[in-house]
Design an enzyme around this catalytic site. Structure first.
Site, PDB file in Angstrom:
ATOM      1  N   TYR A 144       0.852  -1.196   0.000  1.00 24.82           N
ATOM      2  CA  TYR A 144       0.000   0.000   0.000  1.00 24.82           C
ATOM      3  C   TYR A 144       0.881   1.237   0.000  1.00 24.82           C
ATOM      4  CZ  TYR A 144      -3.455   3.461   1.512  1.00 24.82           C
ATOM      5  OH  TYR A 144      -4.277   4.567   1.598  1.00 24.82           O
ATOM      6  N   ASP A 239       9.407   2.803  -0.510  1.00 27.16           N
ATOM      7  CA  ASP A 239       8.422   3.494   0.316  1.00 27.16           C
ATOM      8  C   ASP A 239       8.724   3.199   1.787  1.00 27.16           C
ATOM      9  OD1 ASP A 239       6.240   4.491   1.618  1.00 27.16           O
ATOM     10  OD2 ASP A 239       4.742   3.596   0.286  1.00 27.16           O
ATOM     11  N   LYS A 267       4.611   9.641   8.438  1.00 28.89           N
ATOM     12  CA  LYS A 267       4.375   9.144   9.794  1.00 28.89           C
ATOM     13  C   LYS A 267       5.343   9.727  10.846  1.00 28.89           C
ATOM     14  CE  LYS A 267       1.930   5.102   8.031  1.00 28.89           C
ATOM     15  NZ  LYS A 267       0.596   4.936   8.515  1.00 28.89           N
TER      16      LYS A 267
HETATM   17  C1  LIG Z   1       3.917   2.324   3.223  1.00 30.62           C
HETATM   18  C2  LIG Z   1       2.895   3.420   3.145  1.00 30.62           C
HETATM   19  N1  LIG Z   1       2.956   4.295   2.121  1.00 30.62           N
HETATM   20  C3  LIG Z   1       2.066   5.299   2.011  1.00 30.62           C
HETATM   21  C4  LIG Z   1       1.061   5.465   2.927  1.00 30.62           C
HETATM   22  C5  LIG Z   1       0.078   6.588   2.759  1.00 30.62           C
HETATM   23  O1  LIG Z   1       0.285   7.536   3.766  1.00 30.62           O
HETATM   24  P1  LIG Z   1      -0.904   8.550   4.174  1.00 30.62           P
HETATM   25  O2  LIG Z   1      -1.922   7.728   4.874  1.00 30.62           O
HETATM   26  O3  LIG Z   1      -0.203   9.537   5.074  1.00 30.62           O
HETATM   27  O4  LIG Z   1      -1.391   9.166   2.932  1.00 30.62           O
HETATM   28  C6  LIG Z   1       0.955   4.587   4.002  1.00 30.62           C
HETATM   29  C7  LIG Z   1      -0.110   4.734   4.990  1.00 30.62           C
HETATM   30  O5  LIG Z   1      -0.394   3.887   5.795  1.00 30.62           O
HETATM   31  C8  LIG Z   1       1.908   3.548   4.123  1.00 30.62           C
HETATM   32  O6  LIG Z   1       1.865   2.672   5.140  1.00 30.62           O
END
Ligand SMILES: Cc1ncc(COP(=O)(O)O)c(C=O)c1O
Length: 429
Positions: A144, A239, A267
């Site tokens: 994700y 990511d 985060k």
């Molecule tokens: C690995 C990863 N990338 C991107 C995101 C997206 O972040 P946001 O919820 O701040 O848009 C998340 C959110 O949980 C994530 O865990």
């Protein structure tokens, strides 16, 4: 009831004015059933809901709060920043300091601050396409990266065929340039590069996937992605929105050492406020406006409250903080294994640094199909038994458990002593 401020009544009111009663779907408890408690406050490892219940929090805002709730240094930094004004739409010192702090801990040479992980991955993909002049991107099932159209794609009917939208609202065109492969399957990546290498702008991958539950990369998987992308003139986007500054001071990079071309963060670096970033090699970042041609912008990007909270968090995220989180996470993971085994519940506790997930299955999970094969009803029973005993777990089976340095022995004891009953509840399903 009769009081407008119970969780049950608030959820009813919320459901009238907000779709599903929540501003992010997992909060609605759809995967575990029941009404979500509405939170009133947090302190250290604890959450207190509007009904007066306290919980040991193992969600930590889905990762950001590595120092726990309302850490004095973060609260103080925020109060000080707020008193000076909440937003200027002009450069501020905090943005420079936060960028320097991120760069000091990671392999990136430059970063651009944004407001959410979604924005970070969306911008990194645009930059990868702009810098390479190529259109197609590769992602992995079960990874994700936020709710970016082109990343809300699911595998089509055959390997290396066009992906299809994974949600209504994403057009076929929006998903058509995405190739979705099974996670941990390096042969599939090699085949795709052999067939479509010159069209591929980038591969994006969670540094250590945690959004299908924790499914660590096989030995050498990320390194091989780096080699393959480099060999074909494509870019690797790691990511680290979830793992960054959480699994070590340098994120997953600190554990594995694979330096990607572009990295996304979020985060922890926002300390509980909306802040995220994407960064990478300076020659790539130079493609961004205003110096380059790839457009990217944001009214509140680098907001002074967010940078103050992020800096206070990172500056207090010392080696001792990571040592404590590693220790309590391992202690609880061991206890979960022990109690589920004692209750005869098939399970796999899978760890990735200080993150772990309990899969209710007896086979190792290496990809999304394996993750989906688990018994989610058992998780729901386990979850509710923990909640009743004052432990707030992520309300879905496909998530990691999050700890903070504020999780002291009393909080950990509460978690561990709740496990036998929860394990029996899972056994009864
Ligand atoms: C690995 C990863 N990338 C991107 C995101 C997206 O972040 P946001 O919820 O701040 O848009 C998340 C959110 O949980 C994530 O865990």
């Amino acid at each position: 009831m009769g009081n407008d401020n119970t969780s049950a009544e608030l959820f009813q009111r919320a459901s009238a004015v907000v779709p599903g009663g929540v501003n992010s779907p997992v909060r609605a408890f759809g995967a575990v059933g029941g009404t979500p408690p509405f939170m009133a406050s947090g302190s250290g490892p604890y959450l207190t809901d509007v009904d007066g219940n306290t919980y040991v929090d193992l969600v930590c805002s889905w990762g950001p709060l590595i120092l726990g709730h309302a850490h004095p240094a973060v609260v103080e930094a925020l109060a000080e920043a707020a008193a000076k004004g909440t937003s200027f739409g002009a450069p501020t010192p905090g943005e420079v300091e936060l960028a320097e702090e991120i760069i000091a801990r990671t392999p990136v040479e430059q970063v651009r601050l944004v407001n959410s992980g979604t924005e970070a991955t969306m911008s990194a993909i645009r930059l990868a396409r702009g810098a390479t002049g190529r259109g197609r991107i590769v992602k992995f099932a079960g990874n994700y990266h936020g709710h970016v159209d082109s990343l809300l794609a699911a595998a089509g009917s055959g390997m290396a065929t066009f992906a299809v939208p994974d949600t209504p609202g994403v057009t076929r065109a929006g998903a058509a340039d995405t190739i979705v492969l099974p996670y941990n399957d390096i042969d599939a990546v090699e085949r795709v590069f052999a067939e479509s290498g010159p069209d591929i702008a980038c591969v994006i991958v969670e540094a250590c996937p945690a959004n299908m539950g924790v499914v660590p990369p096989r030995d050498g998987f990320n390194a091989r992605l780096k080699e393959l992308t480099a060999a074909h003139g494509a870019l690797l986007v790691l990511d680290e929105v979830l793992t960054g500054f959480r699994v070590s001071r340098s994120g997953w990079y600190g554990l594995e050492g694979v330096a990607a071309d572009l990295v996304t963060f979020g985060k922890v670096m926002g300390g509980g406020l909306p802040a995220a970033a994407f960064g990478g090699r300076a020659d790539l970042m130079a493609h961004l406006t205003p110096g380059g041609q790839v457009y990217q912008a944001g009214t509140l990007s680098g907001n002074p409250l967010a940078t103050a909270a992020g800096l206070a968090t990172l500056r207090n995220a010392t080696d001792d903080v990571y040592a404590r989180i590693d220790a309590v996470s391992a202690q609880v993971a061991d206890a979960v294994e022990r109690e589920l085994s004692a209750a005869g519940v098939p399970h796999r506790v899978q760890r990735g640094g200080n993150l772990f997930t309990v899969f209710f299955t007896d086979t190792e999970v290496t990809d999304f199909d394996g993750a989906r094969a688990q018994n989610t009803d058992r998780f729901a029973a386990f979850f509710h038994a923990m909640l009743e005993q004052g432990v707030y777990l992520p309300p879905a089976a496909f998530e990691a458990w999050f700890f903070s340095a504020a999780h002291d022995d009393a909080a950990i004891d509460r978690v561990i002593s709740a496990l036998p009953r929860a394990a029996r509840a899972a056994a009864e399903v």
